[in-house]
Write a protein that holds these residues in place. Structure first.
Motif, PDB file in Angstrom:
ATOM      1  N   TYR A  18      22.490  22.998  -8.429  1.00  0.00           N
ATOM      2  CA  TYR A  18      22.361  24.457  -7.895  1.00  0.00           C
ATOM      3  C   TYR A  18      23.653  25.054  -8.479  1.00  0.00           C
ATOM      4  CZ  TYR A  18      26.290  23.876  -4.697  1.00  0.00           C
ATOM      5  OH  TYR A  18      27.570  23.361  -4.109  1.00  0.00           O
ATOM      6  N   GLU A  19      23.348  26.483  -8.572  1.00  0.00           N
ATOM      7  CA  GLU A  19      24.201  27.407  -8.891  1.00  0.00           C
ATOM      8  C   GLU A  19      24.394  28.328  -7.702  1.00  0.00           C
ATOM      9  OE1 GLU A  19      24.303  28.915 -12.737  1.00  0.00           O
ATOM     10  OE2 GLU A  19      23.462  26.930 -13.675  1.00  0.00           O
ATOM     11  N   VAL A  20      25.646  29.026  -7.580  1.00  0.00           N
ATOM     12  CA  VAL A  20      25.920  30.034  -6.667  1.00  0.00           C
ATOM     13  C   VAL A  20      26.403  31.337  -7.271  1.00  0.00           C
ATOM     14  CG1 VAL A  20      27.188  31.003  -4.620  1.00  0.00           C
ATOM     15  CG2 VAL A  20      26.225  28.831  -4.793  1.00  0.00           C
ATOM     16  N   ARG A  21      25.652  32.483  -7.345  1.00  0.00           N
ATOM     17  CA  ARG A  21      26.127  33.529  -7.740  1.00  0.00           C
ATOM     18  C   ARG A  21      26.251  34.851  -6.634  1.00  0.00           C
ATOM     19  NH1 ARG A  21      24.433  34.398 -13.052  1.00  0.00           N
ATOM     20  NH2 ARG A  21      25.808  36.509 -12.865  1.00  0.00           N
ATOM     21  N   LEU A  22      27.529  35.215  -6.591  1.00  0.00           N
ATOM     22  CA  LEU A  22      27.724  36.363  -5.582  1.00  0.00           C
ATOM     23  C   LEU A  22      27.485  37.943  -6.445  1.00  0.00           C
ATOM     24  CD1 LEU A  22      31.041  35.049  -3.957  1.00  0.00           C
ATOM     25  CD2 LEU A  22      28.489  34.723  -3.269  1.00  0.00           C
ATOM     26  N   THR A  23      26.594  38.634  -5.432  1.00  0.00           N
ATOM     27  CA  THR A  23      26.552  40.008  -6.102  1.00  0.00           C
ATOM     28  C   THR A  23      28.106  40.944  -6.072  1.00  0.00           C
ATOM     29  OG1 THR A  23      25.865  41.012  -3.980  1.00  0.00           O
ATOM     30  CG2 THR A  23      24.434  39.940  -5.586  1.00  0.00           C
ATOM     31  N   GLU A  24      28.121  41.748  -6.879  1.00  0.00           N
ATOM     32  CA  GLU A  24      29.251  42.641  -6.539  1.00  0.00           C
ATOM     33  C   GLU A  24      29.109  44.079  -6.384  1.00  0.00           C
ATOM     34  OE1 GLU A  24      31.719  41.939 -10.177  1.00  0.00           O
ATOM     35  OE2 GLU A  24      32.002  40.310  -9.880  1.00  0.00           O
ATOM     36  N   GLY A  25      27.734  44.597  -6.682  1.00  0.00           N
ATOM     37  CA  GLY A  25      27.394  45.825  -6.305  1.00  0.00           C
ATOM     38  C   GLY A  25      25.977  46.168  -6.399  1.00  0.00           C
ATOM     39  N   PRO A  26      25.322  47.282  -6.163  1.00  0.00           N
ATOM     40  CA  PRO A  26      24.167  47.568  -6.231  1.00  0.00           C
ATOM     41  C   PRO A  26      23.269  47.286  -7.599  1.00  0.00           C
ATOM     42  CG  PRO A  26      25.167  49.379  -4.993  1.00  0.00           C
ATOM     43  CD  PRO A  26      26.133  48.422  -5.593  1.00  0.00           C
ATOM     44  N   GLY A  27      22.209  46.473  -7.804  1.00  0.00           N
ATOM     45  CA  GLY A  27      21.343  46.117  -8.905  1.00  0.00           C
ATOM     46  C   GLY A  27      21.889  44.798  -9.433  1.00  0.00           C
TER      47      GLY A  27
END
Length: 307
Positions: free
Chosen positions: A43-52
């Protein structure tokens, strides 16, 4: 060894979801996936930093078997739009870990809300269903599209939630509703055409298109909507009620009982065209949408969703 239920998995998490609890949710997700390695094939985890951000991350997920969206309906909406940009044969299945205020898509999927551990327990034991997705003017939606007062209410709740109000869910929707209804109740003139039927001239106060039955934190606006039937459901007013009658409808909608009144009409459709004489309040999965001409379609069997 048993086959992993999720396969190669990408977790897309909004750390700001649910007043910042999304960051802790993402940490728990990492711990869970490390502890139960048989659930995935890496698995990989990616965190969002802003809209879009979630749109772009999901659009690059073609090499994964499953994409998990951790957050509220906003991040799920973005993930769905990213996945729908992939060819069908390369599109991963979707799982949701609901951590938000409204959580209406979670209700449609019968997933635990604001309970990361409970959501994972369902996901690793769940099964994927082929569910439809709506599309309006090129934007996809997994739960709701609305115009008029209900859209104005949804937009207001989104703006107040971003301003760190202490209210959430049903309470937030109700207080926004009372404020918006008191300001604008004349309706928004439009012409709507459903499939091949004759055009209808409407003064839209309520005009909600649904994949699943609820929005606004559990209001059953289209109580019989089924996300697997290949059709969109719509609820629209056929009368312009007074403010007291509208408030009564608003209360009845919590349980879907407004559908029993003569003030609204329910129907199902595959394609609709809606034209407004002036730009109305419009929201799609809680996000503002601008325009006066709207082309609305259902995409049957668009996503395999674990539920």
């Amino acid at each position: 060894m048993a086959e992993s239920p999720l396969g190669r998995t990408l977790l897309i998490a909004n750390p700001a979801a649910h007043s910042g609890k999304g960051a802790a949710g993402a940490d728990f997700a990492r711990h869970f996936l490390n502890s139960f390695s048989s659930a995935t094939r890496g698995y990989e985890v990616r965190l969002t930093e802003g809209p879009g951000d979630a749109v772009d991350i999901a659009a690059g997920a073609a090499g994964f078997d499953t994409v998990l969206a951790l957050g509220g309906d906003g991040v799920i909406h973005e993930v769905v739009n990213g996945l729908m940009g992939l060819p069908t044969q390369r599109r991963p299945q979707l799982g949701v870990i609901p951590l938000g205020s409204g959580n209406d898509y979670a209700r449609t999927l019968d997933m635990p809300k604001n309970d990361v551990e409970g959501a994972f327990a369902r996901l690793v034991r769940g099964r994927a269903r082929e569910l439809e997705v709506g599309r309006v003017n090129g934007t996809h939606f997994m739960e709701t599209l609305s115009f008029g007062l209900d859209a104005a209410i949804a937009i207001d709740t989104t703006e107040r939630r971003a301003a760190e109000t202490s209210q959430e869910g049903e309470a937030l929707f109700i207080t926004s509703g009372l404020k918006v209804i008191s300001r604008a109740h004349a309706g928004y003139p439009c012409t709507a055409r459903f499939d091949d039927d004759e055009p209808l001239a409407l003064s839209a106060l309520i005009f909600a298109v649904q994949v699943g039955p609820t929005y606004g934190g559990g209001f059953r606006v289209c109580p019989d909507a089924d996300p697997g039937d290949g059709l969109l459901d719509v609820c629209y007013n056929v009368r312009r009620p007074s403010i007291p009658h509208f408030l009564a409808l608003f209360g009845l909608a919590r349980w879907g009982r407004h559908a029993l009144t003569g003030a609204v009409r329910m129907r199902r459709f595959r394609h609709a065209t809606v034209d407004f004489s002036a730009e109305p309040p419009c929201q799609v999965d809680g996000e503002r949408l601008v325009g006066t001409h709207f082309e609305i379609d259902v995409i049957p069997h668009a996503l395999r969703v674990v539920c």
